[in-house]
Design a protein around this motif. Structure first.
Motif, PDB file in Angstrom:
ATOM      1  N   UNK A   7     -43.762 -15.338  -6.620  1.00 25.63           N
ATOM      2  CA  UNK A   7     -43.299 -14.506  -7.730  1.00 25.63           C
ATOM      3  C   UNK A   7     -42.065 -13.710  -7.346  1.00 25.63           C
ATOM      4  N   UNK A   8     -41.937 -13.421  -6.037  1.00 24.76           N
ATOM      5  CA  UNK A   8     -40.796 -12.647  -5.582  1.00 24.76           C
ATOM      6  C   UNK A   8     -39.555 -13.499  -5.350  1.00 24.76           C
ATOM      7  N   UNK A   9     -39.698 -14.817  -5.368  1.00 25.36           N
ATOM      8  CA  UNK A   9     -38.547 -15.681  -5.132  1.00 25.36           C
ATOM      9  C   UNK A   9     -37.481 -15.366  -6.174  1.00 25.36           C
ATOM     10  N   UNK A  10     -36.256 -15.137  -5.746  1.00 24.91           N
ATOM     11  CA  UNK A  10     -35.218 -14.720  -6.688  1.00 24.91           C
ATOM     12  C   UNK A  10     -34.883 -15.818  -7.696  1.00 24.91           C
ATOM     13  N   UNK A  11     -34.796 -15.437  -8.948  1.00 23.89           N
ATOM     14  CA  UNK A  11     -34.390 -16.365  -9.992  1.00 23.89           C
ATOM     15  C   UNK A  11     -33.031 -15.981 -10.559  1.00 23.89           C
ATOM     16  N   UNK A  12     -32.424 -14.964  -9.983  1.00 21.04           N
ATOM     17  CA  UNK A  12     -31.100 -14.537 -10.426  1.00 21.04           C
ATOM     18  C   UNK A  12     -30.380 -13.943  -9.228  1.00 21.04           C
ATOM     19  N   UNK A  32     -32.786 -11.477   1.568  1.00 20.66           N
ATOM     20  CA  UNK A  32     -33.398 -11.665   0.263  1.00 20.66           C
ATOM     21  C   UNK A  32     -34.038 -10.362  -0.212  1.00 20.66           C
ATOM     22  N   UNK A  33     -34.038 -10.161  -1.529  1.00 22.17           N
ATOM     23  CA  UNK A  33     -34.604  -8.932  -2.087  1.00 22.17           C
ATOM     24  C   UNK A  33     -36.053  -8.707  -1.669  1.00 22.17           C
ATOM     25  N   UNK A  34     -36.855  -9.777  -1.704  1.00 19.67           N
ATOM     26  CA  UNK A  34     -38.283  -9.629  -1.377  1.00 19.67           C
ATOM     27  C   UNK A  34     -38.468  -9.188   0.068  1.00 19.67           C
ATOM     28  N   UNK A  35     -37.599  -9.641   0.957  1.00 19.04           N
ATOM     29  CA  UNK A  35     -37.676  -9.229   2.362  1.00 19.04           C
ATOM     30  C   UNK A  35     -37.356  -7.740   2.481  1.00 19.04           C
ATOM     31  N   UNK A  36     -36.294  -7.305   1.803  1.00 19.67           N
ATOM     32  CA  UNK A  36     -35.912  -5.894   1.882  1.00 19.67           C
ATOM     33  C   UNK A  36     -36.975  -4.996   1.253  1.00 19.67           C
ATOM     34  N   UNK A  37     -37.658  -5.484   0.223  1.00 20.09           N
ATOM     35  CA  UNK A  37     -38.704  -4.675  -0.403  1.00 20.09           C
ATOM     36  C   UNK A  37     -39.804  -4.352   0.597  1.00 20.09           C
ATOM     37  N   UNK A  78     -30.043 -16.887   3.276  1.00 22.54           N
ATOM     38  CA  UNK A  78     -30.021 -16.950   1.813  1.00 22.54           C
ATOM     39  C   UNK A  78     -28.646 -17.274   1.258  1.00 22.54           C
ATOM     40  N   UNK A  79     -27.594 -16.989   1.986  1.00 27.09           N
ATOM     41  CA  UNK A  79     -26.248 -17.356   1.525  1.00 27.09           C
ATOM     42  C   UNK A  79     -26.100 -18.865   1.415  1.00 27.09           C
ATOM     43  N   UNK A  80     -26.974 -19.603   2.118  1.00 30.06           N
ATOM     44  CA  UNK A  80     -26.978 -21.068   2.064  1.00 30.06           C
ATOM     45  C   UNK A  80     -28.082 -21.580   1.148  1.00 30.06           C
ATOM     46  N   UNK A  81     -29.270 -21.019   1.264  1.00 33.56           N
ATOM     47  CA  UNK A  81     -30.444 -21.600   0.604  1.00 33.56           C
ATOM     48  C   UNK A  81     -30.660 -21.118  -0.824  1.00 33.56           C
ATOM     49  N   UNK A  82     -30.084 -19.991  -1.212  1.00 33.66           N
ATOM     50  CA  UNK A  82     -30.248 -19.481  -2.570  1.00 33.66           C
ATOM     51  C   UNK A  82     -29.128 -20.046  -3.449  1.00 33.66           C
ATOM     52  N   UNK A  83     -29.449 -20.958  -4.377  1.00 35.76           N
ATOM     53  CA  UNK A  83     -28.405 -21.586  -5.186  1.00 35.76           C
ATOM     54  C   UNK A  83     -27.700 -20.618  -6.131  1.00 35.76           C
ATOM     55  N   UNK A  84     -28.287 -19.458  -6.366  1.00 38.29           N
ATOM     56  CA  UNK A  84     -27.674 -18.481  -7.264  1.00 38.29           C
ATOM     57  C   UNK A  84     -26.614 -17.627  -6.569  1.00 38.29           C
ATOM     58  N   UNK A  85     -26.566 -17.707  -5.268  1.00 36.78           N
ATOM     59  CA  UNK A  85     -25.563 -16.937  -4.514  1.00 36.78           C
ATOM     60  C   UNK A  85     -24.360 -17.832  -4.260  1.00 36.78           C
TER      61      UNK A  85
END
Length: 512
Positions: free
Chosen positions: A123-128, A147-152, A484-491
């Motif tokens: 659920x925490x996986x970023x969608x935006x 990633x946001x979930x990690x920082x949380x 995440x700069x590589x694996x997150x397609x939204x970045x």
């Protein structure tokens, strides 16, 4: 023990009046949470006076003695702990609210908790795009963007480092590290200790080496040199096999060195962060096991674990050390080590005591074994927030096949290298087989130095690192592309970084 007693004043008595007498019996009910585990309370009543004396059952006298006797009768860990808790207690499983989970429900409860955490992570996986406050993209070879979930998890409420909820999380972290390093050998041992990646060097020097031992150090940059310096600090004799800047020692050179002298360890910096040079880990390990099988293969994987393929068991590695803040994608502050069963046996057979107290496996090995078994243990206080952040990051990494993760980093690296070549820039690691997939060290055009472009990149929302290798420090910059700069397609961090570099070079007169 003094007998316990209490005097209860009837409701009719106020704080400012004397008690009065009545001909009617008084019945008193006492609600005492602190006494709920004791036998029933007996009350006495009379017609006069209306004071009530309550006799309490005496407490059992040997509680602490019984506790210590039970504590010390438990089986000891494999090594004595050099701590106040010389033998760790048996742990009970508790749920998130602190209720004891009975044995018959333990496995089911653990399974439900794992599934709940999995759902939570999904659920925490970023969608935006990231919801973090606006900031320049950190495109250096670590620390990286998180990633946001990690920082949380870094703002998780304070909790006990020996409480069962945290112990369960720590145990899962150690198990997940086995999956990341790709080891299923129960004799191998993961360590997670508060500290930077540099602490991993100390662990190698203090635990598997002894003063006077010989070490062959394969040098590919600043960090390889520093590893040798650390070993020498502990009295280890080092032989450095150096390559020209941007290159790596060749296999025939390594074989020749191994045949000239018996080495306790060989150190390989998988990716030297100062040059972006990638060492051929599997080929070197195969060579060592053929020519000098008693030599331990020790790998500095600070800038490679999580972005480069590492098969701990298959490649017969003995120690791989890394840190949390690079491709693993967790804030800095955790030294992570995976040690083989062979390395652990070498440690246990040493003739001298480890020359480090905080980094000694004598202290940490039983702790890690207990945590992985979901048992509370203590030598030095870990950071619950960092460990939880690492748990989230590892869970995200392992939610996809590792082969896909490594392929994504390789594809991103090739895009970066091609874009640089298209504008006429060269990599410090000139040969494609020498180039890391998680970072690139970039030679600047003649006449342009890091201070000419780094401030401009910052204004455009991109942070690169300056040069670190002393021989070429004024001639190059370093570009990190991992996590995440590589694996997150939204970045779009990588694309923005390439465009910002082009613009910054154009501003100082370079024609892209």
């Amino acid at each position: 023990m003094r007998p316990s007693s209490a005097t209860v004043i009837p409701k009719a008595c106020s704080r400012r009046t004397l008690p009065h007498y009545s001909q009617r019996p008084v019945s008193v009910t006492i609600r005492a949470p602190l006494l709920r585990s004791r036998p029933p309370i007996h009350t006495s009543t009379s017609c006069c006076p209306s004071f009530v004396t309550v006799a309490l059952a005496p407490s059992r006298p040997s509680t602490r003695l019984d506790l210590f006797s039970s504590h010390l009768s438990l089986p000891k860990p494999s090594l004595e702990l050099n701590t106040p808790f010389s033998t760790e207690r048996s742990a009970v499983l508790e749920d998130e609210t602190g209720n004891i989970i009975r044995k018959q429900r333990a496995e089911a409860s653990i399974a439900r908790a794992k599934e709940a955490r999995k759902v939570q992570i999904e659920a925490q996986e970023p969608t935006k795009m990231s919801t973090q406050p606006a900031h320049p993209a950190l495109m250096i070879p670590g620390p990286i963007e998180f990633d946001d979930a990690v920082l949380q998890q870094m703002s998780h409420y304070s909790e006990s480092h020996v409480g069962q909820p945290f112990v369960n999380v720590f145990g899962e972290v150690l198990t997940n590290l086995r999956k990341l390093f790709q080891t299923t050998d129960p004799a191998s041992q993961p360590f997670v200790i508060s500290g930077s990646g540099t602490l991993g060097w100390d662990q190698v020097a203090a635990n598997v080496c002894e003063p006077g031992d010989e070490a062959l150090v394969l040098t590919t940059g600043y960090f390889s040199d520093s590893f040798a310096d650390c070993l020498e600090t502990y009295g280890v004799k080092t032989t450095q096999l150096k390559a020209p800047v941007g290159d790596r020692p060749q296999l025939d050179e390594i074989e020749k060195a191994l045949k000239e002298k018996k080495y306790k360890i060989i150190t390989i910096t998988h990716v030297d962060t100062s040059t972006g040079v990638l060492s051929e880990l599997k080929a070197v390990s195969d060579l060592v096991h053929r020519v000098s099988p008693d030599t331990l293969v020790c790998v500095d994987g600070v800038c490679s674990v999580g972005s480069e393929e590492i098969r701990f068991d298959e490649w017969k590695l003995d120690v791989v050390l890394t840190a949390s803040q690079k491709a693993i994608g967790c804030p800095a502050g955790l030294s992570i080590v995976m040690a083989s069963g062979k390395a652990i046996e070498v440690f246990k057979a040493r003739k001298t005591r480890p020359m480090s107290y905080f980094g000694s496996w004598k202290n940490w090995l039983p702790i890690m074994q207990n945590y992985e078994a979901k048992k509370a243990s203590y030598f030095a206080t870990p950071s619950p927030q960092l460990v939880r952040a690492l748990h989230t990051s590892l869970s995200q990494i392992l939610s996809r096949p590792l082969e896909q993760r490594f392929a994504d980093h390789k594809a991103a690296s090739q895009r970066v290298k091609k874009a640089l070549a298209d504008i006429g820039l060269k990599c410090v690691a000139g040969k494609p087989e020498n180039q890391a997939n998680g970072m690139t060290a970039i030679y600047l055009p003649d006449g342009i130095s890091p201070p000419d472009v780094l401030p401009s990149l910052m204004k455009k929302g991109i942070i690169f690192a300056g040069g670190l290798h002393k021989e070429i420090a004024s001639k190059y910059v370093r570009f990190g592309h991992m996590g995440v700069s590589v694996t997150d397609p939204n970045r779009k961090d990588i694309e923005k970084a390439i465009e910002a570099l082009k613009e910054s070079l154009t501003e100082v007169g370079y024609k892209c």
